[in-house]
Design an enzyme around this catalytic site. Structure first.
Site, short mmCIF file in Angstrom:
data_model
loop_
_atom_site.label_atom_id
_atom_site.label_comp_id
_atom_site.label_asym_id
_atom_site.label_seq_id
_atom_site.Cartn_x
_atom_site.Cartn_y
_atom_site.Cartn_z
N HIS A 1 0.80 -1.22 0.00
CA HIS A 1 0.00 0.00 0.00
C HIS A 1 0.83 1.28 0.00
O HIS A 1 0.28 2.36 -0.03
CB HIS A 1 -1.00 -0.03 1.17
N LYS B 1 -14.59 -7.66 -7.81
CA LYS B 1 -13.84 -8.52 -8.73
C LYS B 1 -13.14 -9.64 -7.95
O LYS B 1 -13.17 -10.80 -8.37
CB LYS B 1 -12.81 -7.69 -9.50
N GLU C 1 4.54 -33.80 -1.33
CA GLU C 1 3.32 -33.34 -1.98
C GLU C 1 3.68 -32.59 -3.26
O GLU C 1 4.80 -32.11 -3.42
CB GLU C 1 2.55 -32.41 -1.03
#
Lengths: 189, 411
Positions: free
Chosen positions: B218, B246, B290
């Site tokens: 930001h 959105k 994984e």
């Protein structure tokens, strides 16, 4: 430290009492921080009850020539192999220059009382690469090109003395401290 | 409340105004998530930061309720997970959400990283933002690994053995580090205990780093598909309602796919052998992590030297820390980089090849393929990026976001 100007610098830029106190107290704080950190790191070490499980006795009498067994020691498998004369000869005949981690076969079959028993090979069954259990102890297991053990995880191959011959593992299978109290009884650890 | 063009918000509710005067949380939310000026040209790739954040919250919430029934003890752990699956009300759903959630969290983050790579989001002035993101990725990998050990299945145990043994490759202190990780002579009950403690801790550290990531974001605002800075109000829209909507839409689609896996194929991404209880005396035929860690596992195995493999594996992530300085091109978005654009896709294919190799035993063609793919991975970052930035002639950048958006509409 003398950079804070007239307050801390002496008349000729010499260290002052204040500089000395800064350095001394800073050093003590650093020592204190390390001393405090240590018990936290030490806390991660094995506890007394874990360490107490550190030896195991095995009767090797039932193991026939050419056979091998697995026993559990400190949570890890240990292979005990009753080697055939051919296996012993094969292990002894290898030139040390051919070995990635040179070690004589004799040194690997000596107990803590310095007695050599070439028929008994006792090694920790943990691949020195990343800790898998190599195959080759059970009948029918693949034993690799060198007749010892074969690690299925990343393809390391060990010879009849448990020494690394091929593959990514850097070291030979570790030989634990062991002592034969009689011809049939061995204490590991 | 009302706010126009940067004026401090005025709160009509007296309680809100009272609180805000003392702790300006409402002003903060208003400024950072409502009026926050955001480039008007985001595509759907810009959804994945928000999606990843939602997945993080979901993992923490499901994880906390799982911990209420889980037993971090090597004798009890496996059975306690089965109890969660069979006896605990909705336990199966919590566990499937948590284990499938890990995969989807990584999927969202990988797409988010691809977005950053393709649109040059790591370039000045967003280098620290990117570096914080890499820190989050590392923490996620550590957390995922620690969590995978907890069910104490065969793959849990042997995965833990292989990964902890990586640290023994460190010269001098390696063996001590491994002992500290284990708390014993091998992966055992003390290991499981400390892994559980750390697995509970790390997600909250991730939350803290995510907060820093958002703060850094930001400062200069988001990058955008054109990679050029907004020049004024005509280039931006307020974050709310435009991007809350959105993001909400993208999130809904993502969660529908996720729910599909949770309810219909929860074990599709996992290893069946992890439903066998851990046995320290028998190594499974194949140890595979994984899917989200497979490319790094392939890099580890591609190097025929233990320390070298470990260095290459950690190096493959560490290299991302210096990515902002390896890329010498000043153009951010690949939209305007006619050559590099294709190499980003080559890199994606390269990582997929690595992942494919990582899932197969290191024999024959897989060894060669993973070595070539590893070489290319480092070649991309260390050679291609620095050189291409110098020799590539970028396409002309549009004068402004509004200009590019309006022109596109007219065509």
């Amino acid at each position: 430290m003398a950079s804070s100007g007239s307050i801390s610098a002496g008349a000729h830029g010499d260290p002052t009492r204040r500089d000395f106190l800064f350095v001394a107290s800073g050093a003590m704080a650093a020592v204190g921080a390390i001393a405090t950190a240590w018990p936290f790191i030490n806390n991660l070490n094995p506890a007394a009850d874990t360490l107490a499980l550190s030896s195991v006795e095995v009767n090797v009498k039932p193991i026939a020539v050419g056979q091998a067994i697995t026993v559990k020691w400190r949570g890890k498998p240990v292979f005990i192999r009753h080697r055939t004369p051919e296996e012993i000869k094969e292990a002894e005949d290898v030139k040390l220059s051919e070995l990635p981690d040179p070690e004589t076969d004799n040194a690997r079959v000596t107990d803590t009382a310095k007695k050599v028993r070439p028929e008994w090979l006792i090694v920790v069954g943990v691949c020195t690469h990343l800790g898998c259990v190599p195959l080759g102890t059970k009948p029918g297991d693949p034993r690799g090109e060198y007749g010892g053990w074969f690690c299925p995880c990343h393809g390391s191959q060990y010879d009849t003395s448990g020494r690394i011959r091929k593959g990514p593992a850097p070291k030979n299978l570790a030989v634990p401290d062991y002592l034969f109290s009689s011809d049939s009884l061995v204490k590991i650890g | 409340m009302a706010s126009q063009h940067g004026a401090p918000p005025v709160f009509n509710n007296r309680v809100v105004a009272w609180i805000d005067h003392r702790l300006p949380i409402f002003s903060y939310i208003e400024k950072e998530y409502h009026t926050f000026p955001t480039p008007k040209n985001f595509n759907y790739f810009w959804n994945f930061g928000a999606i990843a954040t939602v997945m993080l919250v979901l993992m923490i919430v499901t994880g906390i309720v799982l911990a209420m029934n889980y037993q971090p003890n090597s004798e009890l752990a496996f059975a306690s997970v089965e109890r969660i699956m069979r006896d605990v009300p909705s336990g199966w759903l919590m566990r499937y959400m948590h284990m499938t959630g890990a995969s989807f969290f990584f999927a969202a983050v990988y797409i988010h990283i691809f977005r950053g790579l393709y649109y040059g989001s790591y370039k000045a002035p967003r280098e620290l933002l990117w570096i914080l993101g890499v820190v989050i990725l590392l923490l996620m990998m550590a957390t995922a690994f620690l969590g995978y050990v907890l069910p104490w299945g065969q793959m849990s145990f042997w995965g833990a053995t292989v990964i902890t043994n990586l640290f023994s490759a460190i010269p001098v202190v390696g063996d001590s580090v491994v002992t500290w990780l284990w708390g014993g002579f091998a992966v055992d009950n003390p290991t499981l205990n400390r892994f559980f403690a750390l697995h509970y801790l790390l997600p909250f550290i991730i939350v803290a780093v995510v907060a820093l990531h958002v703060v850094a974001l930001h400062v200069h605002g988001s990058n955008n598909p054109l990679g050029i800075d907004p020049k004024g109000p005509q280039d931006t829209v307020p974050f709310h309602p435009y991007y809350t909507m959105k993001d909400g839409f993208g999130l809904t689609i993502f969660l529908i796919i996720y729910a599909g896996f949770v309810f219909f194929a929860p074990n599709w991404l996992g290893e069946p052998v992890n439903y066998v209880q851990a046995n320290p005396l028998v190594t499974p035929n194949e140890i595979v992590p994984e899917w989200y860690l497979l490319p790094f596992y392939a890099i580890l195995r591609s190097i025929p030297d233990k320390l070298g493999g470990v260095i290459a594996m950690f190096g493959s992530i560490a290299i991302l820390f210096v990515l902002p300085w390896l890329d010498t091109s000043r153009v951010r978005s690949c939209t305007f980089r006619p050559i590099y654009k294709w190499f980003v896709f080559v890199l994606v294919i390269d990582v997929l090849v690595l992942g494919y190799c990582g899932a197969h035993p290191p024999e024959g063609g897989f060894v060669i393929a993973s070595r070539l793919a590893t070489i290319y991975y480092f070649f991309h970052f260390l050679v291609l990026l620095p050189i291409l930035g110098k020799i590539e002639r970028p396409l002309p950048l549009p004068p402004s976001i509004a200009d590019a958006v309006l022109k596109k509409k007219a065509v």
